[in-house]
Scaffold this motif. Structure first.
Motif, PDB file in Angstrom:
ATOM      1  N   VAL A 137     -76.139-106.120  10.291  1.00 48.19           N
ATOM      2  CA  VAL A 137     -77.094-106.986  11.037  1.00 48.19           C
ATOM      3  C   VAL A 137     -76.518-108.252  10.223  1.00 48.19           C
ATOM      4  CG1 VAL A 137     -79.058-107.578  11.298  1.00 48.19           C
ATOM      5  CG2 VAL A 137     -78.727-105.213  11.349  1.00 48.19           C
ATOM      6  N   PHE A 138     -76.466-109.493  11.146  1.00 51.35           N
ATOM      7  CA  PHE A 138     -76.006-110.678  10.512  1.00 51.35           C
ATOM      8  C   PHE A 138     -76.959-111.871  10.131  1.00 51.35           C
ATOM      9  CE2 PHE A 138     -73.921-114.806  11.067  1.00 51.35           C
ATOM     10  CZ  PHE A 138     -73.431-114.965   9.787  1.00 51.35           C
ATOM     11  N   HIS A 139     -77.247-112.276   9.274  1.00 47.74           N
ATOM     12  CA  HIS A 139     -78.021-113.667   9.294  1.00 47.74           C
ATOM     13  C   HIS A 139     -77.515-114.948   8.353  1.00 47.74           C
ATOM     14  CE1 HIS A 139     -81.418-116.026   9.427  1.00 47.74           C
ATOM     15  NE2 HIS A 139     -81.469-116.241   8.274  1.00 47.74           N
ATOM     16  N   PHE A 140     -77.221-115.699   9.092  1.00 45.70           N
ATOM     17  CA  PHE A 140     -76.739-116.973   8.106  1.00 45.70           C
ATOM     18  C   PHE A 140     -78.015-117.870   7.756  1.00 45.70           C
ATOM     19  CE2 PHE A 140     -75.146-120.993   7.822  1.00 45.70           C
ATOM     20  CZ  PHE A 140     -74.165-120.941   7.014  1.00 45.70           C
TER      21      PHE A 140
ATOM     22  N   SER B 257     -86.935-111.667  11.380  1.00 47.28           N
ATOM     23  CA  SER B 257     -86.081-110.753  12.619  1.00 47.28           C
ATOM     24  C   SER B 257     -84.981-109.865  12.252  1.00 47.28           C
ATOM     25  CB  SER B 257     -85.663-111.570  13.733  1.00 47.28           C
ATOM     26  OG  SER B 257     -86.651-111.476  14.746  1.00 47.28           O
ATOM     27  N   ALA B 258     -84.135-110.626  11.239  1.00 46.27           N
ATOM     28  CA  ALA B 258     -82.772-110.054  11.073  1.00 46.27           C
ATOM     29  C   ALA B 258     -83.112-108.953   9.857  1.00 46.27           C
ATOM     30  CB  ALA B 258     -81.868-111.048  10.316  1.00 46.27           C
TER      31      ALA B 258
ATOM     32  N   ARG C 286     -79.357-100.285   9.324  1.00 40.48           N
ATOM     33  CA  ARG C 286     -77.868-100.797   9.176  1.00 40.48           C
ATOM     34  C   ARG C 286     -78.157-101.676   7.957  1.00 40.48           C
ATOM     35  NH1 ARG C 286     -73.909-101.451  13.643  1.00 40.48           N
ATOM     36  NH2 ARG C 286     -73.862 -99.189  14.131  1.00 40.48           N
TER      37      ARG C 286
ATOM     38  N   LEU D  55     -67.728-106.287   9.441  1.00 45.98           N
ATOM     39  CA  LEU D  55     -68.917-107.296  10.174  1.00 45.98           C
ATOM     40  C   LEU D  55     -69.599-106.642  11.083  1.00 45.98           C
ATOM     41  CD1 LEU D  55     -66.795-110.816  10.117  1.00 45.98           C
ATOM     42  CD2 LEU D  55     -68.942-110.015   8.575  1.00 45.98           C
ATOM     43  N   ARG D  56     -68.857-105.895  11.933  1.00 48.59           N
ATOM     44  CA  ARG D  56     -69.517-105.152  13.019  1.00 48.59           C
ATOM     45  C   ARG D  56     -70.441-104.018  12.830  1.00 48.59           C
ATOM     46  NH1 ARG D  56     -65.624-105.081  18.328  1.00 48.59           N
ATOM     47  NH2 ARG D  56     -67.906-105.256  19.242  1.00 48.59           N
TER      48      ARG D  56
ATOM     49  N   ARG E 186     -75.320-114.503   4.769  1.00 52.51           N
ATOM     50  CA  ARG E 186     -74.431-115.474   4.398  1.00 52.51           C
ATOM     51  C   ARG E 186     -74.920-116.627   4.179  1.00 52.51           C
ATOM     52  NH1 ARG E 186     -68.765-114.158   5.153  1.00 52.51           N
ATOM     53  NH2 ARG E 186     -68.022-116.327   6.168  1.00 52.51           N
TER      54      ARG E 186
ATOM     55  N   ASN F 216     -85.955-107.224   9.750  1.00 51.44           N
ATOM     56  CA  ASN F 216     -86.784-106.118  10.588  1.00 51.44           C
ATOM     57  C   ASN F 216     -85.499-105.334  11.314  1.00 51.44           C
ATOM     58  OD1 ASN F 216     -89.100-106.545   9.384  1.00 51.44           O
ATOM     59  ND2 ASN F 216     -89.762-107.986  10.768  1.00 51.44           N
ATOM     60  N   CYS F 217     -84.607-105.907  12.006  1.00 54.32           N
ATOM     61  CA  CYS F 217     -83.601-105.225  12.627  1.00 54.32           C
ATOM     62  C   CYS F 217     -83.037-104.298  11.654  1.00 54.32           C
ATOM     63  CB  CYS F 217     -82.736-106.339  13.430  1.00 54.32           C
ATOM     64  SG  CYS F 217     -83.068-106.971  14.746  1.00 54.32           S
TER      65      CYS F 217
ATOM     66  N   PRO G 241     -88.656-117.149  11.042  1.00 56.76           N
ATOM     67  CA  PRO G 241     -88.749-116.128  11.875  1.00 56.76           C
ATOM     68  C   PRO G 241     -87.456-115.734  12.211  1.00 56.76           C
ATOM     69  CG  PRO G 241     -89.887-118.195  12.832  1.00 56.76           C
ATOM     70  CD  PRO G 241     -89.266-118.597  11.545  1.00 56.76           C
ATOM     71  N   SER G 242     -86.416-116.301  12.265  1.00 58.52           N
ATOM     72  CA  SER G 242     -85.149-115.517  12.450  1.00 58.52           C
ATOM     73  C   SER G 242     -84.672-114.601  11.313  1.00 58.52           C
ATOM     74  CB  SER G 242     -84.166-116.588  12.652  1.00 58.52           C
ATOM     75  OG  SER G 242     -83.610-117.324  11.833  1.00 58.52           O
TER      76      SER G 242
ATOM     77  N   ALA H 192     -70.797-118.732   2.386  1.00 59.38           N
ATOM     78  CA  ALA H 192     -70.419-119.041   3.557  1.00 59.38           C
ATOM     79  C   ALA H 192     -68.908-119.184   3.172  1.00 59.38           C
ATOM     80  CB  ALA H 192     -71.161-120.269   3.891  1.00 59.38           C
TER      81      ALA H 192
END
Ligand code: ADP
Ligand code: MG
Lengths: 393, 279
Positions: free
Chosen positions: B177-180, B21-22, B31, B173-174, B36, B24-25, B17-18, B164
């Motif tokens: 959208v970030f996902h690890f 979500s990332a 963006r 980075l800013r 990573r 889809n964001c 799910p996470s 990583a």
């Protein structure tokens, strides 16, 4: 609703600013969280956190703000909004305009509002704070008269308000910028890069082509050359333990910066304690020793040597044969002689010292400075040291 | 914000799910998505999955240590032009034929929305991500030689991967959208193995996965085996008709899992020395 959460994150050093707040507002407005707290968690994490090092902070902040908030199937957005309004002791005093903004979550306006609130947080005002009830009558602040079980805004309670706790760390994220971080070090180390052209022909040499074509009386003669490849070899030796402990973080950053640098042809890293006596080690725990003899045999004078240490020790550790340690069957030589050996072998070497230069006199630092060119381990010092390593003579 | 198609994984790409979500964001906010994680956690494959799920073309940009930002936009092939100038059959005055768009340039120029994968961004110079910021924000650039602008009519879906532990610039980075992606748990790994070997026997699957995680837990390894190595290893085991793998015995086809000589030595050491497996 999420403003307290944003403050909580900032309090933990996660640098959330208006960019993040606005992105989150847009995402919520688009319904990306699917009206659930779980959804909110994932969306907020993707947008508010930018590096894995902050994920734990995020989780903690999330727990702190949202633990006990009952969501079930209710629309979390409305509920949180409601909660926020109630959490504001002066909610009645909100202008209609402000309230409308909160309800509509208009990104641009929200940005302004958020900035304004941050300003106010900075200016600090005890007791009556505008966002989260503390000593007031807010039903949700945890020391408020009507504090409701389960909804805690943060802080251990007992008179210390969430905001006070948050406030104490609010700008920590910015303060970190003041110390030398890995990236700044990496940029400083970049100075060391040099390149050679070797390998198969791949790249057009424009100037060469023009010159050759001119020489050829205008008949085109294309000249190609091998692409540039990094050519710098570096040996990094670092003092660990004892008096170096306070600098451990700084030094480990330097190590990781060096390791991450892609522009070295070769990087060797070694550890020592206090001074180099005959051996250095491949690990911080002093396992896998490497004899200096062997090292000098393998690494020619063209390697650039960087030593990192405070150069502080008892004089006998530097001046008496065998120093503090001795190895069986190995030539017993004073620490200072080992250092001179290193110094004489390599064409270019520097010593980086985390100890501020005002302490560089009247102790063993002075002796070691007689051997190596020493620079402070600061952004400036690092830059100068790299320039020194590059100077040809 | 326009309506957007949501991503929920594919039949061959397992998501959480996470991660969804990332993605889809990133889709909704238009963006770039920065993913990573350790090697083998499915970062590259994610871009393929997104491209397949949304039915957008995938344009890949594999970053190397020598890659420059400009390479992604366009290159001007001066060599070809010089060569052509020797013959009469081509009009060398027309610079256009010597301008070749890079992957980013192609993604902007595409008529339909595409997925642009910038793979392993950390491999390039430390300044590289910053050099991309402007173009990633504006989704347009100018070809100086032609005095022409290439501008995206449909902002591409940008997926950027990085290993990583490599530091990336803050400014960069800013924007993302970030996902690890965590390394898969044994349970997820079992599902991933299933995707690749649908008719694998349960027993071999279990044993192989167990051996794999034990191996990863060895501290002295320089390069720990990743998901793709496990998938390959199982393929080799099956092809060779191996029905059982045991930790205590030497593992068959170990070279598929451990690629470094030192790691093979370290592994042999630990087995023969009778030392504890996890040192
Ligand atoms: N979520 C996943 N679903 C299916 N297969 C996966 C998944 N994650 C990893 N894999 C397997 O691992 C292999 C390596 O994935 P890849 O995308 O190349 O990793 P990375 O780019 O992170 O190094 C894939 O080819 C696939 O076999
Ligand atoms: Mg990959």
């Amino acid at each position: 609703m999420y403003l307290p959460f944003l403050y909580e994150l900032r309090a933990r050093g996660v640098p959330v600013g208006t960019t993040e707040a606005v992105q989150l507002a847009r995402a919520l407005k688009a319904g990306l969280h699917e009206q659930s707290l779980d959804g909110f968690y994932h969306v907020a994490r993707a947008l508010l956190v930018h590096r894995e090092g902050h994920l734990d902070d995020f989780d903690q902040a999330f727990l702190k703000v949202f633990r006990g908030v009952e969501v079930e199937s209710k629309k979390v957005q409305d509920e949180l909004l409601e909660w926020l309004k109630k959490a504001m002791p002066i909610a009645d005093q909100l202008t209609d305009e402000e309230r409308a903004l909160l309800e509509n979550l208009d990104p641009e306006e929200l940005q302004k509002l958020f900035e304004k609130r941050l300003e106010e947080q900075k200016e600090r005002h005890d007791g009556g704070n505008k966002w989260i009830g503390t000593a007031g009558t807010s039903p949700f602040g945890h020391s408020g008269k009507a504090a409701r079980q389960g909804i805690r805004v943060g802080g251990p309670g007992g008179g210390r308000s969430a905001i006070k706790t948050a406030d104490a760390r609010l700008y920590q994220g910015y303060r970190q910028d003041l110390t030398l971080d890995v990236r700044q070090m990496q940029l400083a180390l970049r100075k060391l890069r040099t390149y050679v052209r070797i390998g198969g022909d791949e790249e057009l040499d424009l100037e060469g082509t023009i010159a050759a074509t001119a020489k050829n009386a205008g008949e085109l003669e294309v000249v190609v050359r091998p692409p540039r490849r990094p050519n710098t070899r570096v040996i990094l030796m670092m003092d660990v333990g004892g008096s170096m402990d306070p600098f451990a973080l700084l030094c480990s950053r330097l190590f990781s910066a060096a390791k991450k640098s892609t522009h070295f042809k070769e990087l060797r890293t070694y550890y020592f304690h206090n001074c180099v006596y005959g051996r250095v080690y491949e690990t911080e725990r002093f396992t896998d020793p490497v004899r200096i003899e062997d090292l000098l045999h393998e690494c020619g004078p063209h390697y650039k040597l960087i030593l990192v240490g405070d150069a502080l020790m008892a004089p006998y550790e530097l001046m008496s044969p065998g120093g503090a340690l001795s190895y069986e069957g190995e030539e017993r030589m004073e620490g200072i002689s080992w250092l001179m050996r290193l110094r004489n072998h390599f064409r270019k070497s520097v010593w980086l010292n985390p100890e501020p230069p005002r302490y560089w006199e009247g102790n063993t630092i002075e002796n070691i400075r007689g051997v190596f060119d020493m620079y402070p381990l600061t952004l400036e010092g690092l830059g100068e040291a790299m320039s020194h390593l590059l100077r040809t003579r | 914000m326009s309506e957007f198609a949501r991503f929920t994984g594919t039949t061959t790409y397992l998501t959480s799910p996470s991660l969804e979500s990332a993605v889809n964001c990133a889709l909704a906010l238009e963006r770039p998505l920065l993913v990573r994680g350790e090697p083998g956690t499915g970062k590259t494959l994610l871009a393929e999955a997104v491209s397949a799920a949304l039915d957008h073309e995938l344009i890949r940009w594999n970053v190397k240590s020598t890659t420059r930002a400009q390479d992604g936009l366009y290159v001007y092939d001066t060599v070809q032009r010089l060569y052509d100038s020797r013959f009469q059959d081509k009009n060398v005055g027309d610079i256009r034929q010597y301008i070749k768009l890079g992957p980013m340039g192609e993604a902007f120029a595409a008529k339909k929305r595409v997925v642009l994968l910038i793979d392993e961004i950390d491999k390039a110079d430390v300044e590289f991500p910053n050099d991309l910021l402007n173009e990633l924000d504006r989704m347009r650039f100018t070809i100086d030689e032609l005095q022409e602008e290439v501008a995206a009519t449909q902002r591409p879906v940008v997926i950027i991967t990085s290993n990583a532990e490599k530091e990336l610039p803050d400014a960069f980075l800013r924007r993302c959208v970030f996902h690890f992606i965590d390394f898969p748990t044994p349970e997820l790994m079992a599902d991933i193995v299933r995707v690749h070997h649908p008719d694998l026997e349960d027993r071999l699957a279990e044993q192989a996965i167990e051996a794999f995680f034990e191996l990863r837990a060895m501290k002295r390894l320089r390069k720990r085996p990743s998901t793709s190595e496990l998938v390959d290893w199982i393929a080799v085991l099956r092809a060779a008709g191996v029905a059982d793998v045991k930790l205590e015995a030497a593992l068959p086809f170990l070279g598929t899992l451990l690629k470094k000589e030192q790691d093979l030595v370290a592994f042999a050491d630990q087995l023969s020395g009778g030392k504890r497996w996890r040192s």
